[in-house]
Structure formats: C-alpha cells, structure tokens
Write a protein that holds these residues in place. Structure first.
Motif, PDB file in Angstrom:
ATOM      1  N   TRP A  90       2.306   2.089  -7.405  1.00 52.55           N
ATOM      2  CA  TRP A  90       2.440   2.020  -8.970  1.00 52.55           C
ATOM      3  C   TRP A  90       2.043   0.474  -9.418  1.00 52.55           C
ATOM      4  N   ALA A  91       2.412  -0.401  -8.226  1.00 52.27           N
ATOM      5  CA  ALA A  91       1.965  -1.742  -8.926  1.00 52.27           C
ATOM      6  C   ALA A  91       0.393  -1.990  -8.667  1.00 52.27           C
ATOM      7  N   ASP A  92      -0.215  -1.350  -7.587  1.00 54.18           N
ATOM      8  CA  ASP A  92      -1.494  -1.652  -7.363  1.00 54.18           C
ATOM      9  C   ASP A  92      -2.306  -0.880  -8.595  1.00 54.18           C
ATOM     10  N   ALA A  93      -1.874   0.210  -9.083  1.00 57.77           N
ATOM     11  CA  ALA A  93      -2.546   0.697 -10.213  1.00 57.77           C
ATOM     12  C   ALA A  93      -2.371  -0.059 -11.668  1.00 57.77           C
ATOM     13  N   LYS A  94      -1.481  -1.194 -11.360  1.00 60.19           N
ATOM     14  CA  LYS A  94      -1.401  -2.065 -12.578  1.00 60.19           C
ATOM     15  C   LYS A  94      -0.809  -1.165 -13.814  1.00 60.19           C
ATOM     16  N   LEU A  95       0.202  -0.464 -13.471  1.00 59.36           N
ATOM     17  CA  LEU A  95       1.045   0.503 -14.308  1.00 59.36           C
ATOM     18  C   LEU A  95       2.159  -0.387 -15.001  1.00 59.36           C
ATOM     19  N   PRO A 119       5.799  -2.067 -15.324  1.00 62.03           N
ATOM     20  CA  PRO A 119       6.696  -1.809 -14.284  1.00 62.03           C
ATOM     21  C   PRO A 119       8.018  -0.997 -14.535  1.00 62.03           C
ATOM     22  N   GLN A 144      -3.721   7.801 -14.985  1.00 63.91           N
ATOM     23  CA  GLN A 144      -3.256   6.816 -13.873  1.00 63.91           C
ATOM     24  C   GLN A 144      -2.012   7.299 -13.339  1.00 63.91           C
TER      25      GLN A 144
END
Length: 415
Positions: A327-332, A334, A365
């Motif tokens: 989730w963090a890698d996709a910059k969604l 938080p 995404q």
C-alpha cells in the motif's frame, strides 16, 4: 440457517459410509475397484454440475432456490432407495451408538480447527489460541482412552493395527488438505480477481471435475490390475505438480493455462479417491466395512477442515505481512490500524477495498495492490499444499491391496 446446515451435514454424513458399505457388500473383489471408480465418477459429475446449477439459480432466481432444489431430488432418491437398495447386516455388527465418543471427537476437532482459524487474528502466542489447542489435545486423548473402554466404540482403534489402512486414512487427510485447502481460494481468484460470474467460475472448473469423471473408472481398472500403491503415488505426484502450477497463477493468467492446471489436478485426484477408498475399506474386517467407509469420509472432511484452516492462516499471515508495504509502495493514502485490518480481511478473499466515491485512478491503484497481495497469499498457500501432496507420495508407498477384499461378496457387509 446454521442449525439446518448442521442437520444437513449430519444426515449427509450417514449416506457416504452406507454407500461404500453397499459397494463392498454387493460387488466381488475383482469388480470392487471399478464400482468405486464409477461411484467416484458420479461424485465428480455432481461436483461439476452443482456449482454451475447453483450459480444459475443464484444469478437468475434467488439464493434460497439452491436449497429448495434439493427437496425434489431428495424425495426421488428416497423413493429409488426404498425400491432398489438392499440392506446387508453382519451378525456381529455393532448395535449401538457411541454418543460420548462422538461428543469427544467433535469437541476436539472443533477446538483444533477454531484455534487454527482464529490464530492469525488472536496471534499464535495468545492465551486463547493455546487454550483451544490444549483443549483439543485433551479431547483427543480422552477420546482415545474412551474408545479402548467402551464395548462398541465409534472408531475401533484396533483397525489402525493395519499399516495399509492407517496409511490410507493419513493419505486421505493429506489429499483433502492439499485439494480442498488449496482450491478454497480458487473461487475467490476467479470471481473477485478475474471478475467472473458464479456460472463462469463453475465452467472454468469443469476441466478439474471432467478429469475426475473420466479418470475415476480408469483408475479403478488400473488399481485392479496393478494394486493401489503406484496409482496412489502417481496421483499425489500429479496433485503436487498441479498445486505448484496453481502457485504461478497471476492476475492476467489466461483461461487455457488455468484449465491445464485444473485438469492436471483432477487427473491426480481420481486415483487417490478410488485407491485410498479401496485401501481403507478393503483392509477392514467385513463386519466393520461401514465403519471403514465412515472413517474414509471422516478423514476427508477432517483434512478439508484442516486444509481450509491452515492454508487460510497462511493466506492471512501473508496478506497481513505484505499489504501495508504494498500500500505504501503504491503511494496510496495512509490507513489507520483499524482501516488496515478491514482492508486485509477484504484482500484475503480477493476483494479490493475501494471506498465509495474514490477517484477512478486511485481505485485502479487500490485494486492492483489488493489483487497482487491476494495473489502472493494464494501462491504461498498453493506451495504449502504442493508440499503436503509431496509428503503424501511417501505415505502412498505404505499402502497395499485390501487384505479382506477377497472376502467381499453379496450380503456379506455391515451397512
């Protein structure tokens, strides 16, 4: 609903051992494997048709209709059974039910499965998890002690003095863990990742059930000629390969590739279903052939429950470990801890946790992250299932043709 489902399972459980006992009592030794093969073929056909018909009914009628349809089917089966089936009893057959044994075994299995299901949520070091695991061990110990004391036990433990019969039971448990546990996620994969309807998902599983239908009678003939050991080991080898192949499925895998692995899985399961059944029932005394049939079904149900619980725990742990990072890698945006837990539960069944009103680009995404995370969990669970099937190959080498099969004949078995 739950109460009626319990009764459905209870009465359904009475059918399978009786069916195997009837086959043992009716067919001579040289025709028994073929009879079991045809029995497996019918089960395969119903397994194939059930989800497809159920999908059509749910999609075009209502979910209640999948239960109503069983009423005329059950009534027809009742009439045909009264007209066609013959009752066979042995003089020294058990005459009573081991109620306490049933309660102890059911309680022990419930505690074990419940602990495995809840462990990913509670934590493996949590006191509740260990309490249920210890209660399960105590229940199994009490069951074993009681079975040596009661006059007519639920499961005569003397049956397990036969190494081939014990190997057949273990093999059936391992097969069910690998098959039912691994296949548990396939429906989610087809419907929630590939977006198929229930009917389309059922149609995509036809190669699996089709190979079981074709392979079961062929396996029966092969086992009659060569014995069960090599077909069983070969079947589990094919199952292991198929489960490994299913671990390679991706979000964009084609239907042809899926069909290949599903067909290989069905081809591997056919000789195992037929051969393990023959090993268990054939190595039991004639007066306990019905009990042996029940043992075969119990082993398969226990394996299925354990497979779903264990591989479900594997899936849950993998998703919990990977989702936050993906989730963090996709910059969604938080997520809070509670939101992450809710998202994890959705992803474990292949559902993308997209809130209402989410912009299309962000929704896409989120869907990609959810599906990739689900695939990683399903792949690990499939690899574990493949390993279980590989272990079962070694167990298959301990089996042999039923020692009591030659005594089979019409009117001889206990039903």
């Amino acid at each position: 609903m739950i109460t009626f489902r319990v009764f459905q399972g209870l009465f359904g459980a009475l059918l399978m051992p009786a069916a195997l006992g009837l086959l043992r009592a009716t067919f001579p030794a040289e025709k028994l494997n073929m009879a079991i093969g045809i029995w497996g073929m019918v089960i395969g056909a119903s397994t194939a048709g059930g989800p497809i018909l159920g999908g059509v009914l749910v999609q075009h009628v209502s979910w209640q209709s999948v239960f109503f349809i069983n009423v005329p089917v059950g009534a027809l089966a009742l009439v045909l059974g009264l007209l066609i089936l013959l009752d066979h009893r042995a003089e020294n057959a058990p005459r009573s039910f081991d109620i306490l044994g049933i309660a102890l075994l059911s309680g022990a299995m419930f505690c074990l499965v419940w602990a495995l299901i809840k462990a990913p949520t509670w934590g493996w070091g949590d006191g509740k998890t260990w309490a249920f695991l210890i209660a399960s061990l105590v229940g199994f110990a009490l069951f074993g002690f009681w079975e040596t004391r009661v006059r007519e036990p639920l499961i005569p433990l003397a049956l397990f003095r036969s190494v081939p019969l014990s190997a057949g039971v273990v093999l059936m448990v391992l097969m069910a863990i690998a098959f039912m546990g691994g296949l548990f996620f396939v429906t989610f994969y087809l419907q929630n990742v590939h977006g198929m309807s229930p009917v389309d998902a059922g149609l995509h599983l036809l190669p699996l059930t089709g190979m079981m239908i074709v392979g079961s009678p062929v396996a029966g003939m092969l086992i009659t000629k060569t014995g069960p050991r090599i077909p069983l080991a070969g079947g589990m080898a094919l199952t292991a390969i198929a489960m490994y192949g299913m671990s390679t499925l991706e979000t964009d895998t084609s239907g042809a590739v899926m069909s290949l692995w599903f067909a290989l899985l069905g081809l591997g399961l056919a000789p195992v279903m037929v051969g393990a059944t023959e090993v268990i029932v054939g190595n039991a005394p004639m007066e306990l052939s019905g009990v042996a049939g029940g043992l075969q079904q119990a082993a398969m149900q226990i394996g299925g429950s354990l497979g779903t619980a264990v591989l479900g725990a594997v899936m849950a742990s993998k998703v919990d470990n990977d989702l936050a990072g993906n989730w963090a890698d996709a910059k969604l945006p938080p997520l809070t801890g509670a939101q992450l837990d809710q998202a994890s539960e959705a992803v474990q069944v292949g559902v993308a946790p997209v809130p209402k009103g989410t912009p299309a680009a962000i929704a896409e995404q989120i869907t990609g992250v959810a599906h990739d995370t689900f695939i990683s969990g399903m792949s690990l669970a499939s690899l574990v299932a493949s390993g279980v099937a590989a272990v079962a190959i070694l167990v298959a080498m301990l089996t042999k043709r039923g020692e009591n099969a030659d005594a089979a004949g019409a009117g001889a078995g206990h039903i």
